[in-house]
Design an enzyme around this catalytic site. Structure first.
Site, PDB file in Angstrom:
ATOM      1  N   GLU A  88       8.786  -8.444   8.368  1.00  0.00           N
ATOM      2  CA  GLU A  88       9.542  -9.524   7.732  1.00  0.00           C
ATOM      3  C   GLU A  88      10.927  -9.597   8.330  1.00  0.00           C
ATOM      4  OE1 GLU A  88       8.497 -10.300   3.378  1.00  0.00           O
ATOM      5  OE2 GLU A  88       8.650  -8.131   3.500  1.00  0.00           O
TER       6      GLU A  88
ATOM      7  N   HIS B 215      -0.949  -5.029  -0.551  1.00  0.00           N
ATOM      8  CA  HIS B 215      -1.343  -6.046   0.431  1.00  0.00           C
ATOM      9  C   HIS B 215      -1.989  -5.442   1.682  1.00  0.00           C
ATOM     10  CE1 HIS B 215       1.035  -8.368  -2.214  1.00  0.00           C
ATOM     11  NE2 HIS B 215       2.207  -8.203  -1.642  1.00  0.00           N
TER      12      HIS B 215
ATOM     13  N   ASP C 249      -3.124  -9.921  -6.079  1.00  0.00           N
ATOM     14  CA  ASP C 249      -2.568  -9.478  -4.808  1.00  0.00           C
ATOM     15  C   ASP C 249      -2.569 -10.734  -3.960  1.00  0.00           C
ATOM     16  OD1 ASP C 249      -2.443  -8.651  -2.038  1.00  0.00           O
ATOM     17  OD2 ASP C 249      -2.704  -6.617  -2.785  1.00  0.00           O
ATOM     18  N   HIS C 250      -1.394 -11.341  -3.793  1.00  0.00           N
ATOM     19  CA  HIS C 250      -1.417 -12.691  -3.225  1.00  0.00           C
ATOM     20  C   HIS C 250      -1.897 -12.709  -1.775  1.00  0.00           C
ATOM     21  CE1 HIS C 250       2.573 -11.796  -1.527  1.00  0.00           C
ATOM     22  NE2 HIS C 250       2.410 -12.832  -0.736  1.00  0.00           N
TER      23      HIS C 250
ATOM     24  N   ASP D  61       5.871  -1.535  -2.241  1.00  0.00           N
ATOM     25  CA  ASP D  61       6.027  -2.988  -2.304  1.00  0.00           C
ATOM     26  C   ASP D  61       4.948  -3.728  -1.507  1.00  0.00           C
ATOM     27  OD1 ASP D  61       7.495  -5.359  -3.079  1.00  0.00           O
ATOM     28  OD2 ASP D  61       8.170  -5.487  -0.995  1.00  0.00           O
TER      29      ASP D  61
HETATM   30  C1  BG6 Z   1       5.683  -9.504  -2.035  1.00  0.00           C
HETATM   31  C2  BG6 Z   1       6.733  -8.451  -1.839  1.00  0.00           C
HETATM   32  O1  BG6 Z   1       4.573  -8.976  -2.692  1.00  0.00           O
HETATM   33  O2  BG6 Z   1       5.288 -10.005  -0.758  1.00  0.00           O
HETATM   34  C3  BG6 Z   1       7.910  -8.985  -1.057  1.00  0.00           C
HETATM   35  O3  BG6 Z   1       7.181  -7.979  -3.107  1.00  0.00           O
HETATM   36  C4  BG6 Z   1       7.448  -9.596   0.240  1.00  0.00           C
HETATM   37  O4  BG6 Z   1       8.865  -7.974  -0.799  1.00  0.00           O
HETATM   38  C5  BG6 Z   1       6.325 -10.597  -0.016  1.00  0.00           C
HETATM   39  O5  BG6 Z   1       8.546 -10.235   0.857  1.00  0.00           O
HETATM   40  C6  BG6 Z   1       5.747 -11.074   1.302  1.00  0.00           C
HETATM   41  O6  BG6 Z   1       4.845 -12.112   1.075  1.00  0.00           O
HETATM   42  P1  BG6 Z   1       4.499 -13.165   2.210  1.00  0.00           P
HETATM   43  O7  BG6 Z   1       3.405 -13.986   1.614  1.00  0.00           O
HETATM   44  O8  BG6 Z   1       5.757 -13.934   2.464  1.00  0.00           O
HETATM   45  O9  BG6 Z   1       4.072 -12.368   3.401  1.00  0.00           O
END
Ligand code: BG6
Length: 498
Positions: free
Chosen positions: A231, A255, A192-193, A250
């Site tokens: 976003e 997250h 989970d980044h 998503d």
């Molecule tokens: C991803 C989603 O996990 O995270 C994307 O699949 C999203 O839809 C992205 O845009 C957002 O990541 P960050 O790090 O740019 O907030």
């Protein structure tokens, strides 16, 4: 590059290993994974006994594969391009073509890995990264299970699984059961980044590295919490995937729930991976489940105008590109405190933040002016302007006016250096076997159990509310808050908003 001792910044050099990436011709490898590997190499965090093998369906010339990744590194790596570091990494990159469900292709891959291991002196350690479309996860895992049987006992095998981890509770359970057949839980790294972001990790440090908050971090003092991930981008070329996913799957179930559990968890007994994850799990388990009426009142979805025209999207699609939820962590600390979550695509700004809004200051001394005192507020800025701001009230010099002011902390101003990219941190952690920043099986299933009834109700419910791209979502989203006598926090740059 070969040192096994700790490096300057105190990070450990990874043990010898071959990293195999399934789905290596995809965007993630080029934009995130290899730039992260390069950044690790550039900091001497990879040993000489290291190699990366890309596996994909497409035939691909190995030299072209390497140069394509090199270009990606130039564009996306955090650290400067260094020819020497790149040459070191480049000769350790390989490509193997094959179908994900083909046992023979996996046997050939294993032979290739053994040959590469011998060439670079890698012990039997293997890290597999599943970065394919999710329907390929099962055939890959089955095949990894088969080749594992022939594996040396003293070496480790670990598997990183990209999202989406399941589509609902049932599919997540099935995937977990399959992984559990061939890998122990300590060998599975569900990525989970968001957990790799410094600002998300700092939620723990801020909460438990300071005495100040703890007495005030509960339902006696906190009015409500807002977690917002907005976003600016729309679904772009990912409409095909997004149509089967939607905002809740998503971003929210993974997250945003991870962020929520860090905000709401109890102090862990130690910083060991399972002690932290036990507490996060407890917070998730305390989320009050919503019945049909609760879902109607406390969830809202939207879709931006134009989404249905995107390629791969049904003309009558009900997929949500915006979601607002009101949840409650029903335990002693939080009972009665609404936790509002809001996420959407094609919104006015790109902002991720957590807002802790305390109750009003007792109106005995300073509330007799035209303006009511503003309540205290902590805004943790996950991105951009990484940092946090605390809103307090102060006396304006001369006269009796009181105005709200900010104490502001900004990562780049204070610490200068750019923090590591999320994937850099997470890949390194997987290489050294630290699963603290990865989602545990029970966490993933508990999260799905919370959203499953919502997804089900939405499937049979009315279409999402429409909203204009570059707005803050459907007007009904504002009414959602207004009903509770509140409004969404409006972020304003570094100062943490109004
Ligand atoms: C991803 C989603 O996990 O995270 C994307 O699949 C999203 O839809 C992205 O845009 C957002 O990541 P960050 O790090 O740019 O907030």
């Amino acid at each position: 590059m070969s040192s096994n001792s700790p490096t300057r910044n105190g990070s450990r050099c990874s043990p010898s290993c071959i990293l195999t990436i399934f789905g290596a011709t995809g965007d993630l490898t080029r934009r995130k994974l290899l730039p992260a590997i390069y950044d690790l190499a550039a900091q001497d965090l990879l040993p000489d006994a290291f190699a990366v093998v890309g596996f994909g369906r497409r035939p691909q010339d190995e030299t072209e594969f390497r140069s394509g990744l090199g270009e990606g590194i130039k564009e996306f790596a955090r650290l400067e391009w260094n020819e020497q570091k790149w040459n070191w990494l480049c000769e350790r990159i390989f490509y193997q073509q094959g179908a994900y469900g083909d046992a023979e292709a996996h046997a050939t891959l294993e032979e290739r890995l053994n040959g590469i291991a011998e060439q670079f002196g890698v012990a039997g350690n293997r890290l597999y990264y599943l970065s394919t479309p999710p329907e390929e996860f099962a055939p890959i895992i089955e095949n990894l299970g088969i080749v594992r049987k022939a594996h040396k006992n003293d070496a480790w095998r670990r598997v990183i699984v990209e999202k989406p981890f399941g589509q609902d509770l049932g599919s997540a359970q099935k995937l977990n059961a399959l992984l559990g057949r061939y890998f122990s839980e300590s060998e599975v790294f569900r990525i989970d980044h968001y957990l790799g972001k410094e600002t998300v990790q700092n939620i723990l440090t801020l909460r438990f590295g300071n005495l100040l908050w703890e007495p005030l971090w509960n339902n006696h003092y906190i009015d409500h919490v807002q977690i917002v991930v907005s976003e600016k981008v729309d679904v772009g070329k990912r409409a095909g995937y997004y149509e089967t996913s939607g905002a809740l799957r998503d971003m929210v179930v993974n997250h945003m729930f991870q962020v929520m559990s860090l905000v709401c968890m109890e102090p862990p007994v130690s910083l060991a991976a399972d002690d932290i994850r036990d507490e996060k799990l407890k917070a998730l388990r305390a989320i009050k489940s919503l019945d049909a009426k609760g879902i109607a009142q406390n969830t809202l979805r939207g879709q931006y105008t134009g989404y249905r025209e995107a390629e791969g999207v049904a003309p009558d699609s009900k997929t949500e590109t915006f979601v607002a939820l009101k949840l409650e962590v029903d335990n002693w600390r939080w009972a009665g405190v609404p936790i509002y979550l809001r996420h959407g695509k094609a919104l006015e700004e790109r902002v991720s933040e957590v807002v802790i809004r305390w109750k009003d200051t007792p109106s005995v001394l300073f509330n007799d002016g035209p303006e009511k005192l503003k309540s205290n507020m902590l805004v943790m800025r996950i991105q951009p302007h990484d940092g946090f701001a605390l809103r307090m009230n102060a006396k304006v010099p001369g006269g009796n006016e009181i105005r709200d002011v900010r104490m502001n902390f900004d990562y780049s101003e204070t610490f200068g250096a750019e923090p590591p990219e999320a994937y850099e941190r997470l890949l390194h952690d997987a290489l050294i076997g630290d699963s603290t920043l990865f989602t545990r099986r029970d966490e993933s299933e508990t999260a799905w159990a919370i959203v499953d009834p919502i997804l089900e109700a939405w499937q049979n419910g009315p279409a999402p509310f429409e909203y204009t791209p570059s707005s803050w979502g459907p007007p009904e989203g504002d009414e959602f808050m207004a009903r509770d006598g509140r409004r969404w926090h409006k972020p304003i740059g570094k100062e943490g908003g109004e």
